[in-house]
Design an enzyme around this catalytic site. Structure first.
Site, PDB file in Angstrom:
ATOM      1  N   ASP A  91      93.579   6.561 -72.667  1.00  0.00           N
ATOM      2  CA  ASP A  91      93.663   7.961 -72.234  1.00  0.00           C
ATOM      3  C   ASP A  91      95.112   8.282 -71.889  1.00  0.00           C
ATOM      4  O   ASP A  91      95.651   7.819 -70.884  1.00  0.00           O
ATOM      5  CB  ASP A  91      92.750   8.164 -71.009  1.00  0.00           C
ATOM      6  CG  ASP A  91      92.667   9.632 -70.617  1.00  0.00           C
ATOM      7  OD1 ASP A  91      93.735  10.265 -70.452  1.00  0.00           O
ATOM      8  OD2 ASP A  91      91.551  10.151 -70.506  1.00  0.00           O
TER       9      ASP A  91
ATOM     10  N   THR B 286      80.326  16.279 -74.209  1.00  0.00           N
ATOM     11  CA  THR B 286      80.192  17.006 -75.485  1.00  0.00           C
ATOM     12  C   THR B 286      81.421  16.814 -76.370  1.00  0.00           C
ATOM     13  O   THR B 286      81.388  17.129 -77.556  1.00  0.00           O
ATOM     14  CB  THR B 286      80.044  18.514 -75.228  1.00  0.00           C
ATOM     15  OG1 THR B 286      81.258  18.976 -74.599  1.00  0.00           O
ATOM     16  CG2 THR B 286      78.867  18.811 -74.314  1.00  0.00           C
TER      17      THR B 286
ATOM     18  N   ARG C  71      88.923  17.920 -72.337  1.00  0.00           N
ATOM     19  CA  ARG C  71      87.732  17.637 -73.144  1.00  0.00           C
ATOM     20  C   ARG C  71      86.573  17.365 -72.216  1.00  0.00           C
ATOM     21  O   ARG C  71      86.683  16.514 -71.331  1.00  0.00           O
ATOM     22  CB  ARG C  71      87.956  16.356 -73.971  1.00  0.00           C
ATOM     23  CG  ARG C  71      88.774  16.529 -75.155  1.00  0.00           C
ATOM     24  CD  ARG C  71      88.597  15.425 -76.168  1.00  0.00           C
ATOM     25  NE  ARG C  71      88.429  14.059 -75.658  1.00  0.00           N
ATOM     26  CZ  ARG C  71      88.199  13.028 -76.436  1.00  0.00           C
ATOM     27  NH1 ARG C  71      88.097  13.188 -77.738  1.00  0.00           N
ATOM     28  NH2 ARG C  71      88.078  11.812 -75.938  1.00  0.00           N
TER      29      ARG C  71
ATOM     30  N   ASP D 222      95.867   9.983 -68.404  1.00  0.00           N
ATOM     31  CA  ASP D 222      95.711   9.052 -67.280  1.00  0.00           C
ATOM     32  C   ASP D 222      96.860   8.053 -67.236  1.00  0.00           C
ATOM     33  O   ASP D 222      97.375   7.718 -66.163  1.00  0.00           O
ATOM     34  CB  ASP D 222      94.379   8.309 -67.387  1.00  0.00           C
ATOM     35  CG  ASP D 222      93.201   9.198 -66.993  1.00  0.00           C
ATOM     36  OD1 ASP D 222      93.445  10.324 -66.528  1.00  0.00           O
ATOM     37  OD2 ASP D 222      92.049   8.769 -67.165  1.00  0.00           O
TER      38      ASP D 222
HETATM   39  C1  PRP Z   1      93.319  14.342 -74.392  1.00  0.00           C
HETATM   40  C2  PRP Z   1      94.554  14.498 -75.252  1.00  0.00           C
HETATM   41  C3  PRP Z   1      94.199  15.689 -76.098  1.00  0.00           C
HETATM   42  C4  PRP Z   1      92.725  15.515 -76.302  1.00  0.00           C
HETATM   43  C5  PRP Z   1      92.506  14.961 -77.672  1.00  0.00           C
HETATM   44  O1  PRP Z   1      93.330  15.243 -73.361  1.00  0.00           O
HETATM   45  O2  PRP Z   1      95.727  14.655 -74.514  1.00  0.00           O
HETATM   46  O3  PRP Z   1      94.484  16.940 -75.495  1.00  0.00           O
HETATM   47  O4  PRP Z   1      92.270  14.587 -75.333  1.00  0.00           O
HETATM   48  O5  PRP Z   1      91.171  14.885 -77.962  1.00  0.00           O
HETATM   49  P1  PRP Z   1      90.491  15.802 -79.074  1.00  0.00           P
HETATM   50  O6  PRP Z   1      91.389  15.796 -80.262  1.00  0.00           O
HETATM   51  O7  PRP Z   1      89.174  15.121 -79.315  1.00  0.00           O
HETATM   52  O8  PRP Z   1      90.296  17.182 -78.503  1.00  0.00           O
HETATM   53  P2  PRP Z   1      92.220  15.233 -72.182  1.00  0.00           P
HETATM   54  O9  PRP Z   1      91.100  16.148 -72.522  1.00  0.00           O
HETATM   55  O10 PRP Z   1      91.868  13.825 -71.842  1.00  0.00           O
HETATM   56  O11 PRP Z   1      92.978  15.941 -70.990  1.00  0.00           O
HETATM   57  P3  PRP Z   1      94.293  15.441 -70.201  1.00  0.00           P
HETATM   58  O12 PRP Z   1      95.463  15.623 -71.113  1.00  0.00           O
HETATM   59  O13 PRP Z   1      94.323  16.360 -69.024  1.00  0.00           O
HETATM   60  O14 PRP Z   1      94.091  14.000 -69.814  1.00  0.00           O
HETATM   61  N1  URA Z   2      92.380  11.532 -75.678  1.00  0.00           N
HETATM   62  C1  URA Z   2      93.117  10.462 -75.300  1.00  0.00           C
HETATM   63  O1  URA Z   2      93.914  10.556 -74.343  1.00  0.00           O
HETATM   64  N2  URA Z   2      92.972   9.314 -75.980  1.00  0.00           N
HETATM   65  C2  URA Z   2      92.134   9.199 -77.021  1.00  0.00           C
HETATM   66  O2  URA Z   2      92.059   8.103 -77.620  1.00  0.00           O
HETATM   67  C3  URA Z   2      91.366  10.305 -77.403  1.00  0.00           C
HETATM   68  C4  URA Z   2      91.525  11.468 -76.719  1.00  0.00           C
END
Ligand code: PRP
Ligand code: URA
Length: 209
Positions: free
Chosen positions: A200, A108, A104, A203
């Site tokens: 997160d 944005t 994400r 993370d």
């Molecule tokens: C997080 C999570 C989802 C997304 C959810 O991933 O694992 O994929 O955010 O958010 P959304 O429904 O608003 O799209 P992130 O983009 O943080 O990437 P990561 O898994 O690499 O940490």
């Molecule tokens: N992605 C995450 O990992 N946590 C949240 O709460 C939203 C998006």
């Protein structure tokens, strides 16, 4: 409209509460995500078709039930979806695993696809997409768009924590995709995080910031 299955099971809720605790470290967080995915896989696969096949026991031969029909593909949305794969494979060890990379954009909140590698016969498989978090729904919607573009036609979405906004958006964009979720939280905050959520997920799984 797609179906939403909410797992209100005490074992899942207990494990999820520990995941939510900010003092839970990556090792425990990873183990709990995997255990919850394993418990959820049991229910996600409930309606998979079975057929009667002849099995020779040491005593006699009888017809017994075995899985029939389409094979399974598990597709984690990278990175955090990876944390659910081990648990799923404990229940569906013959599944193939595809990967879709999405992150994400933190300003944005729009998802960006950076990787996609799927089993060649994805169109002939029951696809289970995994991601612990369904927040705005953008990542799941785009991952499923990418899967459909490549031929997937039977898809379920499995996540651990969802926001009502994400469920609604996913149902609107993909009404054919049933959603399986361990918890439906209150809302999103102004940074797009699920409240109360667990922070997160990527993370916390991988010990990054
Ligand atoms: C997080 C999570 C989802 C997304 C959810 O991933 O694992 O994929 O955010 O958010 P959304 O429904 O608003 O799209 P992130 O983009 O943080 O990437 P990561 O898994 O690499 O940490
Ligand atoms: N992605 C995450 O990992 N946590 C949240 O709460 C939203 C998006």
């Amino acid at each position: 409209m797609s179906k939403v299955t909410h797992f209100d099971h005490p074992m899942i809720q207990h494990k999820l509460s520990i995941m939510r605790d900010e003092n839970t470290g990556s090792k425990d967080f990873r183990e709990l995500a995997s255990e919850i995915a394993m418990l959820m896989a049991y229910e996600v696969t409930r309606n998979m078709p079975v057929e009667e096949v002849d099995i020779k026991t040491p005593i006699t031969t009888r017809k017994f039930k075995m899985l029939a029909g389409k094979k399974t593909a598990i597709v984690p949305i990278l990175r955090a979806g990876l944390g659910m794969v081990d648990g799923m494979l404990k229940i569906i060890p013959a599944a193939k695993v595809g990967h879709i990379g999405m992150y994400r954009n933190e300003e944005t909140l729009q998802p960006v696809e950076y990787f996609c590698k799927l089993p060649q016969d994805i169109g002939e498989r029951e696809v289970i997409v995994t991601d612990p978090m369904l927040a705005t729904g953008g990542s799941a919607i785009d991952a499923i768009n990418a899967l459909k573009k490549r031929g997937a036609n039977s898809i379920r979405m499995m996540c651990i924590v969802a926001a009502p906004e994400g469920i609604k958006a996913l149902q609107e964009k993909h009404p054919d995709v049933d959603i399986f979720v361990a918890a439906i939280d209150d809302e999103l905050n102004d940074k797009g995080y699920i409240v109360p959520g667990l922070g997160d997920a990527g993370d916390r799984l991988f010990g990054t910031k």
